[in-house]
Design an enzyme around this catalytic site. Structure first.
Site, PDB file in Angstrom:
ATOM      1  N   GLU A 250      38.703  41.439  42.044  1.00 56.74           N
ATOM      2  CA  GLU A 250      37.434  40.901  42.585  1.00 56.74           C
ATOM      3  C   GLU A 250      37.648  39.972  43.779  1.00 56.74           C
ATOM      4  OE1 GLU A 250      35.104  39.236  39.391  1.00 56.74           O
ATOM      5  OE2 GLU A 250      34.956  41.165  38.356  1.00 56.74           O
TER       6      GLU A 250
ATOM      7  N   GLU B  51      36.055  47.146  34.603  1.00 56.73           N
ATOM      8  CA  GLU B  51      35.343  46.095  33.862  1.00 56.73           C
ATOM      9  C   GLU B  51      33.901  46.554  33.677  1.00 56.73           C
ATOM     10  OE1 GLU B  51      35.535  41.925  34.848  1.00 56.73           O
ATOM     11  OE2 GLU B  51      37.570  42.113  35.643  1.00 56.73           O
TER      12      GLU B  51
END
Length: 492
Positions: free
Chosen positions: A172, A291
């Protein structure tokens, strides 16, 4: 409500990569300490791993587990989790504002993975660190050479390489919450050079580049294009992350969130193919949805956690029955997009937004455990397109959402598994299952997860409040209102 599900043997989506049933363990909250690892516990084995947790993980048959993060990895020095435990440093984890004791690192985790019958999906730190540390870690884990890091592994007690084949290039990195967040240009150069070095050390590994942190980021889209243009020939997958929730208690809209997941997947796949065409490449970059889950229940309580303690109770969402239905629809979406989604990780596995929960005197299973279990057990083989004809409904931002969503899998043993969720809150679906090219097949098992109270939960005190049951297979087949279903067919 009359509903037809049509499955044709010739209408193949893809062979399913079993890694879409992966999961995730991050050094966060009680996922590691008090979760998979609790030395001195009555259920602990010789390395301190809780065997009661291991047994449930084995039941889920997870093929990969992503490790060690997550946000945590962007500030992590992998060497801290190796060697003699008495020499390992306690460090501040800035990502989650906790203390990391480093009593578990890659040395221990690869052994836990072996005992759990799974493999490691390893992430490298591209926040505070970079290509040098990443290539050293690949050598430490995978090489059998007479070189420094391979010898260091041997000195630490591991003669044979760990053989980790799937690696994440950071986590991320466009998120402002990320340690050492980067622009697309900064990350893509760093990821490209890191990927080159890692594959020079071990050409057999596969690499996942960071996509945007989620589809609602202002960077989404352009981030993916920039990263792919720079890294295309050095990577194998690009990541997708997204979490879903129902903070406004709008259940019909919540049950439709898989439509958004589908659109997200299609958009990223189109971007990958756009860059493939732009480069004239013969290679296809596929997707790692590494995720995904429900995450919103614990947000307020986590604000009250004291900073810089070890293994606090963070992100311990308690899932209700409607959460399990949504997880079921998300699993169906992953199966129906298995031509591009080759890897997916339910985030996470134990205690932290997880299907498995522990206490000192035992562990218990959340509602979301069961759809994931069923998909993992019966969703392996070849995904077939499941044509669904049923009534629809409208909700905010989404029109003509089908009440019934379904996926079909031709299992390796010749059986057919149909996974179906009836989103209707008050209508049963009378099902006509049409199997084309499967003469002589009939329904032999119908598993249902259902509950009259959508907000009902399991707990340590009532672990069996919501559990699946077998429905009678004779006569007409019904998908009860608000239910998760597994329909299994075989030739007579």
């Amino acid at each position: 409500m009359e509903t037809r599900i049509s499955v044709n043997r010739q209408n193949v989506i893809s062979e399913i990569d079993n890694r879409i049933y992966g999961s995730f363990i991050e050094h966060l909250g009680r996922a590691v300490y008090g979760g998979i690892y609790q030395p001195g516990h009555e259920a602990a084995d010789d390395m301190g791993f809780r065997q009661d947790v291991l047994e449930y993980v084995r039941q889920l048959n997870v093929p990969i587990v992503r490790y060690p993060g997550g946000n945590f990895v962007s500030g992590y020095n992998w060497e801290d989790g190796t060697g003699p435990k008495e020499s390992r440093p306690h460090k501040l984890d800035l990502a989650w504002q906790t203390i990391e004791t480093n009593q578990v690192g890659i040395d221990e985790f690869q052994e836990w993975a072996s005992r759990a019958n799974t493999e490691v999906m390893m992430a490298v730190n591209l926040g505070t660190r970079g290509a040098d540390e990443a290539r050293n870690l690949v050598e430490y884990c995978n090489l059998d050479t007479d070189t420094y890091y391979a010898q260091l592994r041997r000195r630490n007690g591991f003669e044979k390489p760990f053989g980790i084949k799937l690696w994440c290039l950071g986590n991320e990195m466009d998120g402002p919450w990320q340690i050492c967040a980067q622009t697309a240009a900064e990350y893509s150069r760093k990821a490209c050079e890191t990927a080159k070095l890692m594959k020079w050390v071990d050409p057999s590994i596969e690499l996942v580049a960071c996509g945007s942190s989620n589809k609602d980021m202002s960077t989404f889209g352009e981030w993916e294009k920039t990263v792919l243009r720079e890294c295309y020939e050095h990577i194998d997958y690009i990541s997708l992350h997204n979490y879903y929730g129902n903070p406004d208690s709008n259940t019909p809209q919540y049950l439709a969130q898989a439509v958004n997941m589908e659109n997200f997947i299609k958009t990223v796949a189109e971007i990958c193919d756009e860059i493939k065409a732009e480069k004239g490449s013969e290679k296809t970059v596929n997707l790692s949805f590494d995720e995904w889950n429900i995450w919103f229940h614990s947000l307020e309580q986590d604000k009250r956690i004291k900073r810089y303690t070890a293994a606090p109770r963070l992100l311990e969402d308690i899932y209700n029955f409607e959460d399990a239905l949504v997880v079921g629809t998300l699993l169906i979406t992953l199966i129906n997009n298995s031509d591009r989604v080759k890897i997916a990780c339910l985030a996470q596995l134990v205690n932290v937004i997880a299907p498995i929960m522990t206490e000192d005197n035992g562990c218990w299973l959340q509602t979301i455990f069961y759809p994931f279990l069923h998909a993992s057990l019966f969703g392996r083989g070849t995904a077939l397109k499941a044509g669904v004809c049923c009534e629809t409904y409208d909700t905010e931002g989404l029109k003509e959402v089908p009440y019934v969503t379904a996926a079909a899998v031709l299992n390796d043993n010749g059986e057919i598994s149909i996974f179906a969720v009836n989103r209707s809150l008050d209508k049963d679906a009378v099902l006509d299952a049409e199997l084309i090219g499967f003469e002589g097949y009939s329904l032999f098992e119908h598993i249902e997860l259902n509950c009259n109270d959508l907000k009902a939960v399991n707990s340590f005190e009532k672990p069996n409040n919501i559990v699946p049951a077998n429905k009678q297979t004779d006569g007409k087949t019904e998908l009860s209102a608000h239910s998760w279903n597994v329909l299994r067919f075989r030739k007579k």
